[in-house]
Write a protein that holds these residues in place. Structure first.
Motif, mmCIF file in Angstrom:
data_model
loop_
_atom_site.group_PDB
_atom_site.id
_atom_site.type_symbol
_atom_site.label_atom_id
_atom_site.label_comp_id
_atom_site.label_asym_id
_atom_site.label_seq_id
_atom_site.Cartn_x
_atom_site.Cartn_y
_atom_site.Cartn_z
ATOM 1 N N ARG A 150 1.009 5.519 0.853
ATOM 2 C CA ARG A 150 0.399 6.691 1.481
ATOM 3 C C ARG A 150 1.042 7.936 0.918
ATOM 4 N NH1 ARG A 150 -0.634 5.014 7.796
ATOM 5 N NH2 ARG A 150 -2.338 3.609 7.274
ATOM 6 N N ARG A 198 17.383 0.912 -0.868
ATOM 7 C CA ARG A 198 16.177 1.411 -1.507
ATOM 8 C C ARG A 198 15.611 2.652 -0.828
ATOM 9 N NH1 ARG A 198 12.358 -3.426 -2.071
ATOM 10 N NH2 ARG A 198 11.255 -1.916 -3.343
ATOM 11 N N ALA A 230 0.966 -6.625 3.292
ATOM 12 C CA ALA A 230 2.292 -7.112 2.898
ATOM 13 C C ALA A 230 3.350 -6.783 3.943
ATOM 14 C CB ALA A 230 2.685 -6.472 1.563
ATOM 15 N N CYS A 252 8.216 -3.493 10.466
ATOM 16 C CA CYS A 252 6.907 -3.497 11.136
ATOM 17 C C CYS A 252 6.747 -4.715 12.052
ATOM 18 C CB CYS A 252 5.793 -3.505 10.083
ATOM 19 S SG CYS A 252 5.774 -1.988 9.109
ATOM 20 N N MET A 270 0.833 -1.189 0.000
ATOM 21 C CA MET A 270 0.000 0.000 0.000
ATOM 22 C C MET A 270 0.871 1.242 0.000
ATOM 23 S SD MET A 270 -1.738 -0.404 3.791
ATOM 24 C CE MET A 270 -1.414 0.905 4.982
ATOM 25 N N VAL A 282 14.854 4.597 3.255
ATOM 26 C CA VAL A 282 14.871 4.446 4.704
ATOM 27 C C VAL A 282 13.716 3.524 5.089
ATOM 28 C CG1 VAL A 282 14.749 5.612 6.921
ATOM 29 C CG2 VAL A 282 15.863 6.732 4.982
ATOM 30 N N GLN A 302 11.469 1.332 7.772
ATOM 31 C CA GLN A 302 10.991 1.084 9.127
ATOM 32 C C GLN A 302 10.346 -0.290 9.124
ATOM 33 O OE1 GLN A 302 10.958 3.046 12.227
ATOM 34 N NE2 GLN A 302 10.494 0.922 12.724
ATOM 35 N N HIS A 322 21.674 4.793 0.710
ATOM 36 C CA HIS A 322 20.257 5.109 0.526
ATOM 37 C C HIS A 322 19.991 6.313 -0.352
ATOM 38 C CE1 HIS A 322 21.824 7.259 3.996
ATOM 39 N NE2 HIS A 322 20.894 8.146 3.836
ATOM 40 N N GLN A 340 4.883 7.173 1.044
ATOM 41 C CA GLN A 340 5.401 6.074 1.858
ATOM 42 C C GLN A 340 4.957 4.768 1.225
ATOM 43 O OE1 GLN A 340 3.370 7.424 5.475
ATOM 44 N NE2 GLN A 340 5.230 6.927 6.601
ATOM 45 N N ILE A 341 5.864 3.806 1.173
ATOM 46 C CA ILE A 341 5.562 2.521 0.548
ATOM 47 C C ILE A 341 5.518 1.439 1.628
ATOM 48 C CG2 ILE A 341 6.275 0.870 -1.219
ATOM 49 C CD1 ILE A 341 7.855 3.172 -2.547
ATOM 50 N N PHE A 342 4.331 0.868 1.827
ATOM 51 C CA PHE A 342 4.157 -0.219 2.795
ATOM 52 C C PHE A 342 4.271 -1.513 2.018
ATOM 53 C CE2 PHE A 342 2.142 2.002 6.548
ATOM 54 C CZ PHE A 342 2.216 3.286 6.040
ATOM 55 N N GLU A 343 5.333 -2.235 2.218
ATOM 56 C CA GLU A 343 5.522 -3.436 1.415
ATOM 57 C C GLU A 343 6.238 -4.508 2.206
ATOM 58 O OE1 GLU A 343 7.823 -2.277 -1.995
ATOM 59 O OE2 GLU A 343 9.474 -1.611 -0.775
ATOM 60 N N GLY A 344 6.673 -5.533 1.484
ATOM 61 C CA GLY A 344 7.152 -6.746 2.123
ATOM 62 C C GLY A 344 8.071 -6.574 3.313
ATOM 63 N N ARG A 345 8.993 -5.646 3.239
ATOM 64 C CA ARG A 345 9.981 -5.582 4.312
ATOM 65 C C ARG A 345 9.634 -4.568 5.386
ATOM 66 N NH1 ARG A 345 15.515 -4.995 1.572
ATOM 67 N NH2 ARG A 345 16.183 -5.376 3.716
ATOM 68 N N GLY A 346 8.599 -3.757 5.167
ATOM 69 C CA GLY A 346 8.244 -2.739 6.152
ATOM 70 C C GLY A 346 7.723 -1.504 5.449
ATOM 71 N N VAL A 347 7.935 -0.352 6.057
ATOM 72 C CA VAL A 347 7.482 0.901 5.460
ATOM 73 C C VAL A 347 8.704 1.631 4.940
ATOM 74 C CG1 VAL A 347 6.269 3.051 5.822
ATOM 75 C CG2 VAL A 347 5.534 0.993 7.031
ATOM 76 N N LEU A 348 8.692 1.872 3.640
ATOM 77 C CA LEU A 348 9.860 2.434 2.983
ATOM 78 C C LEU A 348 9.632 3.893 2.604
ATOM 79 C CD1 LEU A 348 12.671 1.573 1.739
ATOM 80 C CD2 LEU A 348 11.457 1.463 -0.427
ATOM 81 N N GLN A 349 10.585 4.738 2.960
ATOM 82 C CA GLN A 349 10.609 6.117 2.476
ATOM 83 C C GLN A 349 11.773 6.207 1.499
ATOM 84 O OE1 GLN A 349 8.667 9.135 3.235
ATOM 85 N NE2 GLN A 349 9.820 9.462 1.347
ATOM 86 N N GLU A 350 11.468 6.389 0.246
ATOM 87 C CA GLU A 350 12.544 6.523 -0.725
ATOM 88 C C GLU A 350 13.249 7.866 -0.547
ATOM 89 O OE1 GLU A 350 11.170 3.642 -4.337
ATOM 90 O OE2 GLU A 350 10.446 5.705 -4.380
ATOM 91 N N GLU A 405 19.191 2.137 3.740
ATOM 92 C CA GLU A 405 19.868 1.177 2.872
ATOM 93 C C GLU A 405 19.485 1.403 1.427
ATOM 94 O OE1 GLU A 405 18.671 -2.708 4.167
ATOM 95 O OE2 GLU A 405 16.574 -2.309 3.782
#
Lengths: 337, 337, 337, 337
Positions: A257, B273, B240, B279, A255, B275, B277, D241, D268-278, B271
């Motif tokens: 945001r 891709r 996800a 979950c 998802m 920053v 966080q 990063h 913000q991208i909520f995906e497989g590894r967590g929440v990503l801020q590009e 890292e």
């Protein structure tokens, strides 16, 4: 490259911004004329745009010599008539949302636009030009979140502007048509379809004035789409912290945001009460880039002879859904579309 | 201070955690007995709690010598019968949610609890014991956000656990009763009332299995309360990024968000891709403190002879709303409560 | 499993917390005795721990019948003498940081500890037991950020506690020994070595009192390690927003931040000035879990007969670096180690 | 308003951007000429700016008819000579940082600028024009954080650009002059003074190439100012990063962070590894607005006849401090200024 000559009709806060963008930030474009019923606004325009002709009458302005197009930022109830007049005058037309305030108006607008296929018509769903919303769209198209099935979108005006809102409640068309229409268009855009049902609830929680006009100061809307996709839209007039425009798109694999915290800038303030992120104060601040980019797109279409991705039908659709939401809210029932 | 002797019925993931808390983390409390139909679970309990008696039969366990109370973590459909049996056996009862799976069951449970006013009955709406949710409640009570009028609450299970969910769909009671019941209780708690209408939409976007059982893998629910207050609840099985429990409370003078990003801890990873966080992965991780605190409260009530703030009626209410949501979803209509 | 009998010496804020943890949160452990020179603290302990014996004299307490170990939370200048006395009395010892306030003291402590290899000695570098710091350590060990070469670490006390700090400046050992010692130990731990040089600057920016004692209210320290690795440490007494403990570890393939914003909890407050994240107020709040976990480890070592990962030498190293930093700050020069 | 005619010398990535801004984004300004030694760059410019004259020789370009000013983006070692030539040719001058690569050069530049008081000279410390940095400055001036006493500033290039950096190490002037010079200027600006001492450490942690040239791929610098104020600067070439520019200003009553997470946008991208801020990928992306605003300021000064707030002396100061840092790093000693 020939200089394009544009006029701006309506010089409220947004109209004035459009005029500034036309006058100063679009290479090869000239602000040829402005139009307003408000003498103070015209006076202010005289200072800011001394070379632009000034009109109190829209139709008179349309006859201004050498005009290529017009940017319409007048009250919502005037949009369709002015769009028609401008198109019939042979001009390219950029109009602010909403397209019209009734389904009939919208259908009429669609017919008129169809009759002028060689003139550009662009409706100001500026969020589609916001770099953040565009980035989200691109990620979705790249498959980053799988198939989108839920959009949540907020449009919250700052409580600081409540007083000015109270003055135009009767003319606003109501919370759904005035504000949620942007979120409706976003949901349609991201989910790629049109809703089949609308259910809305709301209330006058801060100010009884809204209830007096059959309106709400805060309201929620749930849409369902043909493939079962869902949208939840929350529009309000009383955000304490600022102008809060937030959108979430949920897909089968992730998802997104967009602007979950409506941050003013990249400055964090560590002070007595904690860590503070200040917020944007209004639409001109939040969508500064988008307002410019949509005019860039308008100009690009005019110059290249192509039509924008946003069509008059998108405007009709958003208005129809907003009207359905209004009916659902007022009649406390589920409305099929 | 006399040692309290508790039993735990049901030794799935949550039951086992309750057993650990009873055995090791509650001063002056002893895990006297455990009960499960599953021999493997009993075997595991034998290793972990060698001093606790083991039973395959719930009623037999109730007769275990010197028992003060029982913690019920069995399948939802067994709750009410076991609550009744335990209360009639003179025991204090802690039961996992939902109270019951039909309105009749809940009413029956209310009667039985009313007949045993000197025994503690606590329903496991653990979120009310979560420090973050409690902090939000306190801020609201202090007037920090004015009068609350909208709750938005998410309960999203991680897609990683989808497979295990698929196995128990038929017995889960559906998405609303199994998951949204927590959000419903939160909305009731924060808004301070009970809903007058429910409207739900949903779909099987990831897995057609849910549709086969008349269930959804993702669904939304809008409630309206007597004073016009609103709640929007989104429950899903396919997040996800992890276990996403988030709640927002909007008031006339501000709004609160609890766990907007379901962060695993205070570590940010910069890292390749961007920053990241990370979950939380599941309910045992997210609500570790809450599961302990609710048992503390249970013990405190038992020792002090008072009843907890959460009542059996809160359980009935949450179940009734969840059933209304289920009906709305299945019958595609607005349900009055 | 035999009940362990522990005593706590020093009943200030942290000593009292240790006593609570020993008394109530460690299964199979008993708070047998407490000791303080302060009658009010003893009185408070009498209320909280009625079954614990109370002493005004440390040595007398050591002779309390059946004691297994002692937790030392007295002023820094007493640590080494009390560690020695306790070890010679045959007890296991947990001591708060710093190990000692001079290099000689530390060397003496090392000798004494070496002479009692069968007694557990654990130094209270509690951050190594904090779940967030541990998680960062694990990520590093898994290679997530490549080879670490820079640690940045902040220890900022809230300005709210400035007044109480001002009272004990003369006895604190200075900002580096009192506060930065934790960051020094973290840098040593994450970078895996010991510094070869120290350079410090600082000042009395908020309160001239610090300068009067040759101390600083805010100071910075740069360390370089044998392999060229670097650490930047900032310690201060005047953080407006709360208790700010933050650490960053930069490696060749990524970087980690632990508690970049020292958030109090998962609640965000959207209100008049923006979006506020409240912060933790002090060390007892921030390191609640760590203070408990380090005692768990102490007990585990006592029961299992093994020694903890943190050694007395880690304490000597941290003190030596803190003293070098103090010298660098006072003499305005680079200090080789 | 007369059209200003500007030339751009140096057409690397930044020079090309300056040329684009001059050509398309400054109302009333014309890109009259460009200059580069690189035929490919000139060819690209021919496509992009067909109306601009092209030169391979800087001095020849200075004689281009009707030129008002020049924008210098050539290698650092050429700056001072070209600034002098342009000023002596009667042109206004905008030069990229650093002012010069030796103290003597800088002093020479100061003299030359002083001899041409009626020509504008602006040095490209673009961060001072970044809206976020400006906002922080304004908050400080309003007293929001009390008296500032510590600046922490990071300049980290993305590891993605390491290869291209490796090619120009010998000509870069080293990490301090090439990158940290921006942070040094920021520290001077926010702390309002000039440093009295510099201490630097660094290493070649990712790539031995840097060590071969006496340079570092990551290095830290501590400055102390006359009033005791402190600055910590970290410059690096290997951020996994993205392009990480972050600055923190600590005052007696609060602290500010600018771009603590170098977020690419509001998604913000909520995906497989967590929440990503590009994260932002490079300087052109991060400082897009600043690069435009500094040219706006240049043009404003030219039109109004006033001098910018940034003086040639700021350039000298930054270079002197960068050189002191370089000496400190190489000679492993504290350098007094």
């Amino acid at each position: 490259m020939r200089t394009l000559r544009l006029a701006v009709a309506g010089l409220g806060r947004l109209g004035f911004r459009h005029a500034e963008n036309v006058a100063f930030r679009l290479p090869g474009v000239e602000l040829a004329a402005v139009c307003s019923l408000n003498p103070q606004e015209l006076e202010r325009a005289a200072q800011a745009f001394p070379t632009a002709a000034r009109y109190a009458d829209f139709d008179q302005m349309l006859r201004h010599d050498g005009l290529d197009g017009v940017v319409i930022c007048t009250p919502s109830s005037l949009h369709v008539a002015q769009i028609e007049a401008a198109l019939r005058a042979g001009l390219h037309v950029f109009s602010e949302k909403p397209l019209g305030v009734t389904a009939e108006e919208c259908q009429h607008a669609e017919r008129v636009v169809a009759e002028h296929p060689n003139q550009v018509f662009l409706l100001g769903f500026m969020r589609r030009f916001d770099p953040h919303y565009l980035y989200a769209k691109r990620l979705i198209e790249e498959g980053r979140i799988g198939k989108p099935f839920l959009v949540r979108s907020y449009s919250l005006d700052p409580i600081a502007s409540l007083e000015s809102v109270l003055r135009y409640i009767p003319h606003s068309g109501g919370l759904f048509l005035d504000m949620a229409v942007h979120d409706i268009d976003l949901a349609n855009w991201y989910l790629g379809g049109s809703p089949v049902s609308a259910y809305a609830v709301g209330g006058s929680f801060s100010s009884p004035e809204f209830a007096r006009y059959g309106d709400a100061d805060n309201a929620c809307l749930v849409l369902q789409y043909g493939g079962g996709e869902m949208a939840f839209i929350y529009a309000g007039r009383t955000a304490a912290h600022g102008y809060h425009i937030e959108t979430e798109i949920v897909g089968t694999q992730g998802m997104l945001r967009v602007s979950s915290v409506p941050q003013k800038n990249l400055v964090q303030i560590f002070e007595g009460r904690g860590v503070l992120q200040e917020c944007v104060g209004g639409f001109l601040e939040r969508f500064e880039a988008a307002y410019l980019h949509e005019l860039h797109e308008f100009v690009r279409c005019v110059r290249s002879g192509c039509q924008p991705e946003i069509t008059v039908h998108d405007g009709t659709l958003a208005t129809r859904v907003a009207l359905a939401a209004t009916a659902s809210f007022k009649e406390r029932r589920l409305v099929e579309l």
